[in-house]
Design an enzyme around this catalytic site. Structure first.
Site, PDB file in Angstrom:
ATOM      1  N   LEU A   1     -10.322   1.493  15.642  1.00 38.69           N
ATOM      2  CA  LEU A   1     -11.450   1.157  16.514  1.00 38.69           C
ATOM      3  C   LEU A   1     -12.527   0.409  15.744  1.00 38.69           C
ATOM      4  CD1 LEU A   1     -11.571   4.439  18.586  1.00 38.69           C
ATOM      5  CD2 LEU A   1     -11.111   2.173  19.493  1.00 38.69           C
ATOM      6  N   VAL A  51      -6.554   7.737  11.669  1.00 34.32           N
ATOM      7  CA  VAL A  51      -6.023   6.380  11.820  1.00 34.32           C
ATOM      8  C   VAL A  51      -6.732   5.651  12.951  1.00 34.32           C
ATOM      9  CG1 VAL A  51      -3.974   4.999  12.311  1.00 34.32           C
ATOM     10  CG2 VAL A  51      -3.785   7.018  10.854  1.00 34.32           C
ATOM     11  N   CYS A  52      -6.946   6.347  14.071  1.00 36.39           N
ATOM     12  CA  CYS A  52      -7.633   5.736  15.212  1.00 36.39           C
ATOM     13  C   CYS A  52      -9.034   5.279  14.835  1.00 36.39           C
ATOM     14  CB  CYS A  52      -7.740   6.733  16.372  1.00 36.39           C
ATOM     15  SG  CYS A  52      -6.159   7.302  16.994  1.00 36.39           S
ATOM     16  N   THR A  53      -9.697   6.062  14.006  1.00 36.28           N
ATOM     17  CA  THR A  53     -11.055   5.713  13.595  1.00 36.28           C
ATOM     18  C   THR A  53     -11.065   4.372  12.871  1.00 36.28           C
ATOM     19  OG1 THR A  53     -11.675   8.052  13.454  1.00 36.28           O
ATOM     20  CG2 THR A  53     -13.026   6.488  12.212  1.00 36.28           C
TER      21      THR A  53
END
Length: 226
Positions: A52, A47-49
């Site tokens: 960002l 999810v973070c990928t």
């Protein structure tokens, strides 16, 4: 133990950190600008990928609003730099770096200080993961808005752009923005000013909404910046 999140209207804490773009002192980095600090549970997480990468795609829109960006993740700089390659490739972003720094917080010092831990989500070591926090900071270095998402839920950066538009508008105009407002739509005259003052302040005029109570507290005026 988790710390306490910064309080709205308070000066946002200063700190010195290593980042993917070198060491920064946060207050120096954001000097005179609006700023957004957003945190992530860990590097190499799916999810973070996407988040960002999305922020990189929106970087020009944030820059148009005079907003400086910084991310935080609970790993070191070298890990961040390796992860950036995955972000760029998987999110189809040109170039060899992100247009904003990722802060190293491998000892979770900042995550604890800023109250960003999610006790319901644990990492492989059984430690609480960092929640998905969003802190919007105004040019006086005061916290203007905070959002805290659980680690499992990705953020909507269209909404973050929307709230920045609202914060910047309402910081300089005696208006508030109603539900689902977007830039260019009608605003609401704040209750603290009289009809007489509103007539002078808003040359485009304002309209009162008729309600059963007969109280003329809902006053709509065109976006002053439109």
């Amino acid at each position: 133990m988790s710390g306490s999140p910064p309080v709205l209207g308070s000066v946002f804490p200063d700190f010195e950190v290593d980042t993917t773009k070198g060491p920064i002192k946060f207050h120096e980095y954001i000097e005179g600008s609006w700023a957004i600090l957003f945190s992530h549970p860990a590097d190499y997480t799916p999810v973070c990928t996407t988040e960002l990468g999305t922020v990189a795609k929106y970087a020009d829109q944030f820059a148009e609003r005079g907003v400086k960006l910084a991310a935080l993740s609970c790993d070191d700089v070298e890990s961040h730099k390796g992860w950036i390659k995955d972000i760029l490739a998987s999110q189809q972003i040109e170039g060899d770096d992100l247009p904003y720094p990722i802060i190293a917080d491998n000892n979770r010092e900042l995550a604890v200080k800023l109250g960003m831990l999610d006790p319901a989500e644990k990492d492989a070591a059984g430690l609480p993961m960092t929640a998905r926090a969003v802190f919007v900071i105004n040019p006086e270095k005061k916290l203007a808005l905070s959002l805290l998402y659980p680690a499992t839920t990705g953020r909507n950066f269209d909404e973050i752009l929307r709230v920045v538009d609202s914060l910047q508008l309402t910081a300089n105009q005696k208006v508030a923005t109603p539900a689902n407002w977007t830039a260019g739509k009608d605003c609401m005259v704040v209750p603290s000013i009289s009809d007489e003052e509103a007539t002078t302040r808003f040359p485009k005029g304002f309209n009162k909404v008729d309600v059963p109570s007969g109280k003329g507290y809902i006053r709509l005026t065109p976006d002053p910046r439109a």
